[in-house]
Motif scaffolding. Structure first.
Motif, mmCIF file in Angstrom:
data_model
loop_
_atom_site.group_PDB
_atom_site.id
_atom_site.type_symbol
_atom_site.label_atom_id
_atom_site.label_comp_id
_atom_site.label_asym_id
_atom_site.label_seq_id
_atom_site.Cartn_x
_atom_site.Cartn_y
_atom_site.Cartn_z
ATOM 1 N N GLN A 42 0.860 -1.182 0.000
ATOM 2 C CA GLN A 42 0.000 0.000 0.000
ATOM 3 C C GLN A 42 0.895 1.231 0.000
ATOM 4 O OE1 GLN A 42 -2.905 -0.031 3.126
ATOM 5 N NE2 GLN A 42 -4.033 1.674 2.282
ATOM 6 N N PHE A 43 0.505 2.225 -0.778
ATOM 7 C CA PHE A 43 1.250 3.472 -0.891
ATOM 8 C C PHE A 43 0.430 4.597 -0.262
ATOM 9 C CE2 PHE A 43 2.739 0.782 -4.250
ATOM 10 C CZ PHE A 43 4.084 1.082 -4.419
ATOM 11 N N PHE A 44 1.049 5.343 0.659
ATOM 12 C CA PHE A 44 0.450 6.539 1.225
ATOM 13 C C PHE A 44 1.292 7.710 0.731
ATOM 14 C CE2 PHE A 44 -0.382 3.123 4.220
ATOM 15 C CZ PHE A 44 -1.746 3.245 4.442
ATOM 16 N N LEU A 45 0.702 8.603 -0.046
ATOM 17 C CA LEU A 45 1.444 9.726 -0.619
ATOM 18 C C LEU A 45 1.364 10.941 0.294
ATOM 19 C CD1 LEU A 45 0.306 9.437 -4.339
ATOM 20 C CD2 LEU A 45 2.173 8.248 -3.168
ATOM 21 N N THR A 46 2.527 11.541 0.566
ATOM 22 C CA THR A 46 2.588 12.776 1.354
ATOM 23 C C THR A 46 3.498 13.763 0.636
ATOM 24 O OG1 THR A 46 4.417 11.901 2.693
ATOM 25 C CG2 THR A 46 2.184 11.613 3.577
ATOM 26 N N ASP A 47 3.497 14.989 1.093
ATOM 27 C CA ASP A 47 4.349 16.055 0.535
ATOM 28 C C ASP A 47 4.130 16.207 -0.976
ATOM 29 O OD1 ASP A 47 5.597 16.202 3.137
ATOM 30 O OD2 ASP A 47 6.815 14.465 2.558
ATOM 31 N N VAL A 48 2.904 16.093 -1.407
ATOM 32 C CA VAL A 48 2.575 16.137 -2.831
ATOM 33 C C VAL A 48 2.622 17.579 -3.343
ATOM 34 C CG1 VAL A 48 0.823 15.611 -4.578
ATOM 35 C CG2 VAL A 48 1.128 14.081 -2.615
ATOM 36 N N GLU A 49 3.378 17.787 -4.415
ATOM 37 C CA GLU A 49 3.438 19.092 -5.075
ATOM 38 C C GLU A 49 3.211 18.887 -6.569
ATOM 39 O OE1 GLU A 49 6.823 21.495 -4.149
ATOM 40 O OE2 GLU A 49 6.789 20.916 -2.037
ATOM 41 N N VAL A 50 2.368 19.715 -7.158
ATOM 42 C CA VAL A 50 2.019 19.601 -8.577
ATOM 43 C C VAL A 50 2.327 20.920 -9.279
ATOM 44 C CG1 VAL A 50 0.161 19.172 -10.231
ATOM 45 C CG2 VAL A 50 0.158 17.983 -8.020
ATOM 46 N N THR A 51 3.033 20.833 -10.399
ATOM 47 C CA THR A 51 3.291 21.992 -11.253
ATOM 48 C C THR A 51 2.810 21.637 -12.650
ATOM 49 O OG1 THR A 51 5.261 22.530 -9.961
ATOM 50 C CG2 THR A 51 5.053 23.570 -12.128
ATOM 51 N N THR A 52 2.029 22.518 -13.265
ATOM 52 C CA THR A 52 1.518 22.249 -14.607
ATOM 53 C C THR A 52 2.115 23.215 -15.622
ATOM 54 O OG1 THR A 52 -0.415 23.655 -14.211
ATOM 55 C CG2 THR A 52 -0.667 21.296 -13.770
ATOM 56 N N PHE A 53 2.157 22.753 -16.862
ATOM 57 C CA PHE A 53 2.689 23.530 -17.987
ATOM 58 C C PHE A 53 1.757 23.388 -19.181
ATOM 59 C CE2 PHE A 53 6.231 22.009 -15.429
ATOM 60 C CZ PHE A 53 6.890 23.169 -15.135
ATOM 61 N N PRO A 54 1.630 24.345 -20.054
ATOM 62 C CA PRO A 54 2.179 25.687 -19.892
ATOM 63 C C PRO A 54 1.448 26.427 -18.783
ATOM 64 C CG PRO A 54 0.777 25.633 -21.826
ATOM 65 C CD PRO A 54 0.847 24.229 -21.284
ATOM 66 N N ARG A 55 2.081 27.461 -18.327
ATOM 67 C CA ARG A 55 1.490 28.283 -17.275
ATOM 68 C C ARG A 55 0.706 29.420 -17.902
ATOM 69 N NH1 ARG A 55 5.881 28.376 -12.460
ATOM 70 N NH2 ARG A 55 6.059 26.132 -12.309
ATOM 71 N N GLY A 56 -0.032 30.105 -17.078
ATOM 72 C CA GLY A 56 -0.812 31.237 -17.579
ATOM 73 C C GLY A 56 -2.214 30.806 -17.945
ATOM 74 N N ASP A 57 -2.758 31.424 -18.995
ATOM 75 C CA ASP A 57 -4.146 31.179 -19.377
ATOM 76 C C ASP A 57 -4.334 29.911 -20.199
ATOM 77 O OD1 ASP A 57 -4.888 33.460 -18.048
ATOM 78 O OD2 ASP A 57 -4.751 34.733 -19.832
ATOM 79 N N ALA A 58 -3.270 29.374 -20.756
ATOM 80 C CA ALA A 58 -3.392 28.179 -21.601
ATOM 81 C C ALA A 58 -3.737 26.960 -20.750
ATOM 82 C CB ALA A 58 -2.091 27.930 -22.356
ATOM 83 N N GLU A 59 -4.498 26.062 -21.336
ATOM 84 C CA GLU A 59 -4.847 24.815 -20.642
ATOM 85 C C GLU A 59 -3.593 23.954 -20.479
ATOM 86 O OE1 GLU A 59 -7.995 21.362 -20.230
ATOM 87 O OE2 GLU A 59 -8.490 23.260 -21.170
ATOM 88 N N PRO A 60 -3.322 23.468 -19.272
ATOM 89 C CA PRO A 60 -2.119 22.663 -19.070
ATOM 90 C C PRO A 60 -2.178 21.334 -19.822
ATOM 91 C CG PRO A 60 -3.397 22.816 -17.025
ATOM 92 C CD PRO A 60 -4.077 23.659 -18.035
ATOM 93 N N THR A 61 -1.020 20.923 -20.346
ATOM 94 C CA THR A 61 -0.918 19.652 -21.063
ATOM 95 C C THR A 61 0.122 18.731 -20.432
ATOM 96 O OG1 THR A 61 0.699 20.617 -22.568
ATOM 97 C CG2 THR A 61 -1.619 20.646 -23.270
ATOM 98 N N THR A 62 0.912 19.274 -19.502
ATOM 99 C CA THR A 62 1.951 18.508 -18.825
ATOM 100 C C THR A 62 1.914 18.848 -17.341
ATOM 101 O OG1 THR A 62 3.332 18.645 -20.806
ATOM 102 C CG2 THR A 62 4.434 18.006 -18.766
ATOM 103 N N ALA A 63 2.116 17.824 -16.507
ATOM 104 C CA ALA A 63 2.173 18.039 -15.064
ATOM 105 C C ALA A 63 3.385 17.309 -14.503
ATOM 106 C CB ALA A 63 0.906 17.532 -14.392
#
Length: 122
Positions: A42-63
């Motif tokens: 079993q995996f318990f995830l902690t310290d989760v941080e997410v950054t998405t690209f591209p930034r700004g008004d465009a819809e993100p396609t990569t995380a």
């Protein structure tokens, strides 16, 4: 598991302490072998941080997702011991496809936990 990964020759996965795997077939095979050889995990995830690209008004396609995987397993233990644990730091790259978000790359490395006795610190 196949529905979670991009079907591409350039996908990659590095399990803790293992060599890099390339291509969806190799990645999926590794997870099949891992899960087939572990009675309970079993995996318990902690310290989760997410950054998405591209930034700004465009819809993100990569995380890019970083986290700590706190892993609980009963593999290789007596019934008196019940469970053992470990930790890994993980970075995953996901891309958005027509079916939603899918893994393109994953790299997990073990976290060494140092235990220093009071006598050693004196």
């Amino acid at each position: 598991m196949a529905s979670l990964w991009v079907d591409d020759a350039d996908t990659s996965c590095i399990h803790p302490g293992a060599l890099p795997l390339r291509g969806t077939a190799q990645v999926l095979r590794s997870w099949t072998v891992l899960m087939a050889n572990v009675g309970y995990i079993q995996f318990f995830l902690t310290d989760v941080e997410v950054t998405t690209f591209p930034r700004g008004d465009a819809e993100p396609t990569t995380a890019v997702i970083t986290c700590t995987e706190n892993i609980l397993s009963g593999e290789g233990l007596s019934s008196a011991e019940a469970f053992a644990g470990g930790k890994a730091v993980c970075t995953s790259i996901l891309v958005k496809e027509h079916g939603g978000w899918k893994f393109w790359s994953r790299h997990a490395s073990p976290i060494a936990e140092l235990h220093i006795d009071d006598e050693d610190s004196a």
